[in-house]
Design an enzyme around this catalytic site. Structure first.
Site, PDB file in Angstrom:
ATOM      1  N   ASP A   1      -1.894   2.843  -1.026  1.00 44.56           N
ATOM      2  CA  ASP A   1      -2.030   1.810  -2.062  1.00 44.56           C
ATOM      3  C   ASP A   1      -3.290   0.992  -1.815  1.00 44.56           C
ATOM      4  O   ASP A   1      -3.693   0.792  -0.670  1.00 44.56           O
ATOM      5  CB  ASP A   1      -0.782   0.904  -2.060  1.00 44.56           C
ATOM      6  CG  ASP A   1      -0.690   0.070  -3.332  1.00 44.56           C
ATOM      7  OD1 ASP A   1      -1.403   0.371  -4.313  1.00 44.56           O
ATOM      8  OD2 ASP A   1       0.095  -0.897  -3.347  1.00 44.56           O
TER       9      ASP A   1
ATOM     10  N   ASN B   1       2.757   6.976 -12.465  1.00 44.04           N
ATOM     11  CA  ASN B   1       1.284   6.975 -12.555  1.00 44.04           C
ATOM     12  C   ASN B   1       0.766   7.620 -13.847  1.00 44.04           C
ATOM     13  O   ASN B   1      -0.405   7.447 -14.191  1.00 44.04           O
ATOM     14  CB  ASN B   1       0.644   7.653 -11.341  1.00 44.04           C
ATOM     15  CG  ASN B   1       0.718   6.824 -10.075  1.00 44.04           C
ATOM     16  OD1 ASN B   1       0.731   7.341  -8.967  1.00 44.04           O
ATOM     17  ND2 ASN B   1       0.777   5.491 -10.212  1.00 44.04           N
TER      18      ASN B   1
HETATM   19  C1  FPP Z   1      -2.944   3.959  -5.068  1.00 44.77           C
HETATM   20  O1  FPP Z   1      -3.948   2.995  -5.258  1.00 44.77           O
HETATM   21  C2  FPP Z   1      -3.475   5.305  -5.231  1.00 44.77           C
HETATM   22  C3  FPP Z   1      -3.062   6.214  -6.151  1.00 44.77           C
HETATM   23  C4  FPP Z   1      -1.991   5.934  -7.133  1.00 44.77           C
HETATM   24  C5  FPP Z   1      -3.684   7.534  -6.254  1.00 44.77           C
HETATM   25  C6  FPP Z   1      -3.996   8.176  -4.947  1.00 44.77           C
HETATM   26  C7  FPP Z   1      -4.505   9.517  -5.158  1.00 44.77           C
HETATM   27  C8  FPP Z   1      -5.531  10.054  -4.506  1.00 44.77           C
HETATM   28  C9  FPP Z   1      -6.300   9.373  -3.440  1.00 44.77           C
HETATM   29  C10 FPP Z   1      -5.926  11.439  -4.920  1.00 44.77           C
HETATM   30  C11 FPP Z   1      -5.907  12.433  -3.849  1.00 44.77           C
HETATM   31  C12 FPP Z   1      -4.612  12.977  -3.498  1.00 44.77           C
HETATM   32  C13 FPP Z   1      -4.498  14.125  -2.770  1.00 44.77           C
HETATM   33  C14 FPP Z   1      -3.167  14.648  -2.421  1.00 44.77           C
HETATM   34  C15 FPP Z   1      -5.676  14.867  -2.316  1.00 44.77           C
HETATM   35  P1  FPP Z   1      -3.949   2.126  -6.594  1.00 44.77           P
HETATM   36  O2  FPP Z   1      -4.815   2.789  -7.586  1.00 44.77           O
HETATM   37  O3  FPP Z   1      -2.547   1.888  -7.065  1.00 44.77           O
HETATM   38  O4  FPP Z   1      -4.610   0.798  -6.080  1.00 44.77           O
HETATM   39  P2  FPP Z   1      -4.444  -0.680  -6.712  1.00 44.77           P
HETATM   40  O5  FPP Z   1      -3.006  -1.065  -6.526  1.00 44.77           O
HETATM   41  O6  FPP Z   1      -5.379  -1.502  -5.899  1.00 44.77           O
HETATM   42  O7  FPP Z   1      -4.832  -0.585  -8.148  1.00 44.77           O
END
Ligand code: FPP
Length: 242
Positions: free
Chosen positions: A25, A73
Site C-alpha cells: 500500500d 481495485n
Molecule cells: C497499492 O497502492 C498498490 C496497488 C493497489 C497495486 C499494486 C500493484 C503493483 C505494484 C503491480 C505489480 C504486481 C505484480 C504482482 C508484479 P495504492 O495505489 O493503493 O496507494 P495509495 O493508497 O497511496 O493510493
C-alpha cells in the site's frame, strides 16, 4: 523453548514466519509526494516487490504472498488498471526468470482469469513451469477478495454435494488450500486495516503496520519487521508455554 535458527544468507533470526503476507500500500501517495503520476508509484512498487521476493528467499522464508490487485481495485481509472496489468505482464514475462532459480512454485490467489487473455496465458505458463518448485512459494494475490473467496468456497462446497464441513475441510476450498495460514501480515503506508485480505486465514496472524509507503520497503525494513515478529508472543488461544 526450542528456537530454530534460519539462515540462507548473512542473517539469523530466532523465529521467522513460515508464511509472510504483504499488503502493498502507498504506491499512489509515494508518487504524489514526488510530483509523479500514480502509475510511477506502481512502477516503483514492482522494484520493491522484486527486491522483497529475493530478500524473503535469501532469509529463508518459505511462503510469501503479495496482495497486488483486489476485487475492489477494478473501480480505479482504466489507465491505472491497464498499467498494473502491464506491470504484472512484464514481471511474469521478464522478471520471473531470476526467481525460477529459487526452486520456486508460483501460485495465485484470486480470480486472475478475469484479467486480459494474454496475461492469463502468461500466468498459467508460469504456474505450470514452476509447479514442482519445493523451496519457496510465491503467492500472487490478484483479483483477490477475502469475502469473494469465502463465498466461492461455500458455492463449491454446495456443488460438491457435502452436507457439512469442518474448519479444516472448509480451508481446502479456499485459494490457499495448499498453503499454511499467514503467520505475519505486513501492510505498508500506515493504514491499519485488512481491506478484505485473507479474512479466514488471518485468524491467528500477527500484524505489522510500518508508516512507509510500499516503494520504500527495502531490506532494512523487512529485517525490522521480522525482528518485531520475533518478539511477538503467539499463544493461539492457549497459555504461554515456558
Ligand atoms: C497499492 O497502492 C498498490 C496497488 C493497489 C497495486 C499494486 C500493484 C503493483 C505494484 C503491480 C505489480 C504486481 C505484480 C504482482 C508484479 P495504492 O495505489 O493503493 O496507494 P495509495 O493508497 O497511496 O493510493
Amino acid at each position: 523453548m526450542g528456537y530454530v535458527m534460519f539462515k540462507r544468507k548473512n542473517q539469523n533470526f530466532n523465529v521467522l514466519p513460515t508464511h509472510l503476507a504483504i499488503i502493498l500500500d502507498g504506491n499512489g501517495r509515494w508518487a504524489k509526494r514526488r510530483g509523479l503520476k500514480r502509475t510511477a508509484g506502481h512502477k516503483a512498487g514492482v522494484v520493491a516487490l522484486k527486491a522483497t521476493i529475493k530478500n524473503c528467499f535469501d532469509l529463508g522464508i518459505k511462503v510469501v504472498s503479495f496482495y497486488a490487485f483486489s476485487t475492489e481495485n477494478w473501480n480505479r481509472p482504466k489507465e491505472e488498471i491497464d498499467t498494473i496489468f502491464s506491470l504484472v505482464r512484464d514481471f511474469v514475462k521478464n522478471d520471473l526468470e531470476e526467481i525460477y532459480n529459487y526452486d520456486v512454485k508460483v501460485v495465485a490467489s484470486g480470480d486472475y482469469t478475469k484479467f486480459p487473455a494474454d496475461l492469463v496465458e502468461e500466468l498459467e505458463k508460469c504456474f505450470e513451469k514452476t509447479k514442482n518448485g519445493k523451496t519457496f512459494i510465491l503467492n500472487l494475490c490478484i483479483n483477490y477478495g477475502g469475502r469473494a473467496e469465502i463465498v466461492r468456497a461455500v458455492n463449491n462446497i454446495m456443488q460438491s454435494g457435502k452436507k457439512s464441513v469442518n474448519e479444516d475441510e472448509f480451508s481446502k476450498f479456499l485459494y490457499t488450500a495448499d498453503l499454511p495460514d499467514p503467520d505475519f501480515i505486513i501492510r505498508t503506508s500506515g493504514e491499519q486495516r485488512l481491506s478484505n485480505y485473507m479474512l479466514w486465514q488471518c485468524a491467528y496472524s500477527e500484524f505489522y503496520f510500518p508508516k512507509i509507503c510500499w516503494p520504500d520497503f527495502d531490506k532494512s525494513e523487512l529485517i525490522k519487521a521480522l525482528n518485531e515478529y520475533g518478539k511477538r508472543n503467539r499463544r493461539f488461544g492457549k497459555i504461554k508455554e515456558n
